[in-house]
Design a protein around this motif. Structure first.
Motif, short mmCIF file in Angstrom:
data_model
loop_
_atom_site.label_atom_id
_atom_site.label_comp_id
_atom_site.label_asym_id
_atom_site.label_seq_id
_atom_site.Cartn_x
_atom_site.Cartn_y
_atom_site.Cartn_z
N TYR A 29 0.83 -1.21 0.00
CA TYR A 29 0.00 0.00 0.00
C TYR A 29 0.86 1.26 0.00
O TYR A 29 0.60 2.23 -0.73
CB TYR A 29 -0.92 0.01 1.22
N LEU A 30 1.92 1.25 0.82
CA LEU A 30 2.81 2.41 0.86
C LEU A 30 3.58 2.57 -0.45
O LEU A 30 3.91 3.69 -0.83
CB LEU A 30 3.78 2.27 2.04
N CYS A 31 3.87 1.46 -1.13
CA CYS A 31 4.55 1.55 -2.42
C CYS A 31 3.67 2.25 -3.45
O CYS A 31 4.15 3.08 -4.23
CB CYS A 31 4.92 0.14 -2.90
N MET A 32 2.38 1.94 -3.45
CA MET A 32 1.47 2.62 -4.36
C MET A 32 1.37 4.11 -4.05
O MET A 32 1.39 4.95 -4.95
CB MET A 32 0.08 1.97 -4.29
N LEU A 33 1.28 4.43 -2.75
CA LEU A 33 1.19 5.83 -2.36
C LEU A 33 2.50 6.57 -2.67
O LEU A 33 2.48 7.73 -3.11
CB LEU A 33 0.87 5.92 -0.87
N TYR A 34 3.61 5.89 -2.46
CA TYR A 34 4.92 6.48 -2.73
C TYR A 34 5.09 6.77 -4.23
O TYR A 34 5.60 7.83 -4.62
CB TYR A 34 6.01 5.53 -2.24
N ALA A 35 4.66 5.84 -5.06
CA ALA A 35 4.76 6.05 -6.51
C ALA A 35 3.79 7.14 -6.99
O ALA A 35 4.09 7.85 -7.96
CB ALA A 35 4.47 4.74 -7.24
N LEU A 36 2.66 7.28 -6.31
CA LEU A 36 1.66 8.26 -6.72
C LEU A 36 2.19 9.68 -6.65
O LEU A 36 1.84 10.53 -7.48
CB LEU A 36 0.41 8.10 -5.85
N PHE A 37 3.03 9.96 -5.66
CA PHE A 37 3.62 11.29 -5.52
C PHE A 37 5.04 11.36 -6.10
O PHE A 37 5.49 12.43 -6.52
CB PHE A 37 3.66 11.70 -4.04
N GLY A 38 5.74 10.25 -6.13
CA GLY A 38 7.12 10.26 -6.58
C GLY A 38 7.27 10.37 -8.09
O GLY A 38 8.18 11.05 -8.58
N ILE A 39 6.39 9.73 -8.84
CA ILE A 39 6.49 9.76 -10.30
C ILE A 39 6.26 11.17 -10.85
O ILE A 39 7.03 11.64 -11.70
CB ILE A 39 5.53 8.73 -10.92
N PRO A 40 5.22 11.92 -10.41
CA PRO A 40 5.10 13.32 -10.89
C PRO A 40 6.30 14.18 -10.51
O PRO A 40 6.72 15.04 -11.29
CB PRO A 40 3.82 13.82 -10.22
N LEU A 41 6.85 13.97 -9.30
CA LEU A 41 8.03 14.74 -8.90
C LEU A 41 9.21 14.41 -9.80
O LEU A 41 9.98 15.30 -10.21
CB LEU A 41 8.37 14.43 -7.44
N MET A 42 9.36 13.14 -10.16
CA MET A 42 10.45 12.75 -11.06
C MET A 42 10.27 13.35 -12.44
O MET A 42 11.23 13.84 -13.05
CB MET A 42 10.47 11.21 -11.16
N PHE A 43 9.05 13.38 -12.96
CA PHE A 43 8.79 13.98 -14.27
C PHE A 43 9.03 15.49 -14.23
O PHE A 43 9.47 16.06 -15.23
CB PHE A 43 7.36 13.69 -14.71
#
Length: 391
Positions: free
Chosen positions: A135-149
């Motif tokens: 669950y935390l991996c999904m939440l982490y990717a939800l905010f991390g991918i836009p920041l990376m882009f």
């Protein structure tokens, strides 16, 4: 007076550079902090989990014991049959039965996992097992991918500016070399003399009215109308530039005397820098062959360095690994033995992903232009010819 003005100019220049670099440093620092926080979180959750030996694990050990006993009792058994039994049994095994979670989910191993998440590489060799970790991996990717882009877009502007300026300077140098080959010495010297004369006539020390400029130039009336108009236009440009310089100096003095205005002007410029993110990338126009060459050289450099600490990889395997990583395919068939070096390799991945992204965007623009040409060509072919009726 001059000695006190020089330190002030130096401070203003330093402040200008700082506020120009601030948005880029802000994005990169945010991504680094986000990666470190994720590494701490996943190393605590996944590294401290308890491994429960299930009934499947006991059945696996029992089957392995039976196969080894049959092999020792019957040495004449066909080797192919024994290999098939072992392969079938090992395909049912799970990795968690043989690996300690603390050995995988160290801080650097977790940092490696976080970087593969928000860069969308996803090798697949490291993944969360616990429910809260998923669950935390999904939440982490939800905010991390836009920041990376966002970081990729911001760095894309820097790389696009560097590439466009380098390419333009190369074209200018190429044109100068070609011009020096085809230009004779006498004509070039005459052209330089004409340019120097024009520049000496254009410069004015103080802003004048147009009538004063015309009266001060005695030779204007003797020349033809065409050349007279050109000189008048150049004088107007020089006078206007001189006025803008004076206005700019006055505004600087006003800002230095009033700190609130200077601070507001600085903040507005910083906000404008945030709004300009991605603009330089849209203006980039370099040959696609040049970008392919840059990608090849960039991957080749890493492929030559990577085998120094990853001894299982040679140049070809390292080149394949870097290409699969930078294109965010990430099969996971090639694994790194030393994830600590990923701290240095992560910066390489981010810059490389940006270079590949620029190349893909240029290729996309070229494909769109090709489709437009094909559609317009087909439309012209299918368009019926106009009939001309007699009047």
């Amino acid at each position: 007076m001059a000695s006190t003005s020089q330190p002030l100019r130096g401070k203003r220049a330093c402040k200008k550079i700082f506020w120009a670099v601030f948005p880029h440093a802000c994005f990169i620092l945010s991504l680094v902090i986000y990666a470190f926080l994720g590494a701490l979180m996943f190393s605590h959750i996944e590294g401290n989990r308890k491994v429960n030996l299930s009934e499947e694990y006991r059945k696996f050990l029992q089957s392995l014991w039976y196969i080894s006993r049959n092999l020792s009792d019957n040495m004449t058994e066909n080797e192919e049959i024994f290999r098939e039994k072992i392969h079938r049994l090992l395909s049912t095994a799970e990795r968690d039965w043989f690996v300690n979670p603390k050995d995988i989910w160290t801080f650097f191993g977790s940092l490696f996992f976080c970087c593969t998440v928000f860069t969308t590489v996803g090798y697949g060799n490291t993944y969360p097992v616990t429910r809260i970790g998923k669950y935390l991996c999904m939440l982490y990717a939800l905010f991390g991918i836009p920041l990376m882009f966002l970081v990729l877009t911001d760095m894309g502007d820097i790389l696009a500016t560097v590439l466009s300026k380098s390419y333009n300077e190369f074209r200018k140098l190429q044109s100068k070399i070609l011009a020096s080959k085809f230009c004779s010495g006498s004509t070039c010297n005459k052209g330089d003399e004409l340019k120097s004369r024009a520049q000496s006539k254009v410069v004015t020390n103080e802003p004048l009215t147009i009538m004063e400029v015309l009266k001060s130039q005695a030779g204007v009336k003797r020349k033809p109308v065409k050349y007279r108009n050109v000189e008048i236009f150049e004088m107007l440009i020089a006078r206007e530039s001189e006025r803008t310089k004076l206005a700019r100096n006055k505004s600087i003095e006003r800002w230095s005397s009033c700190p609130e205005l200077a601070r507001g002007k600085t903040m507005s410029r910083v906000i404008e820098n945030f709004d300009k993110i991605g603009k330089q990338l849209e203006k980039l126009d370099v040959p696609i062959v040049l970008m392919v060459l840059v990608i090849f050289v960039y991957i080749s450099c890493a492929a030559a360095i990577l085998p120094n600490w990853e001894t299982r990889l040679d140049f070809q395997e390292a080149f394949y690994f870097c290409f699969i990583t930078l294109t965010t395919i990430g099969f996971g068939d090639t694994q790194l033995e030393h994830p600590k070096f990923f701290l240095f390799f992560s910066l390489y991945i981010i810059i490389g992903m940006e270079i590949v992204f620029i190349a893909f965007k240029l290729g996309q623009d070229r494909l769109i232009g090709l489709y437009k040409k094909v559609i317009s060509f087909c439309g012209e072919k299918k368009m019926p010819s106009k009939k001309v009726y007699p009047k």
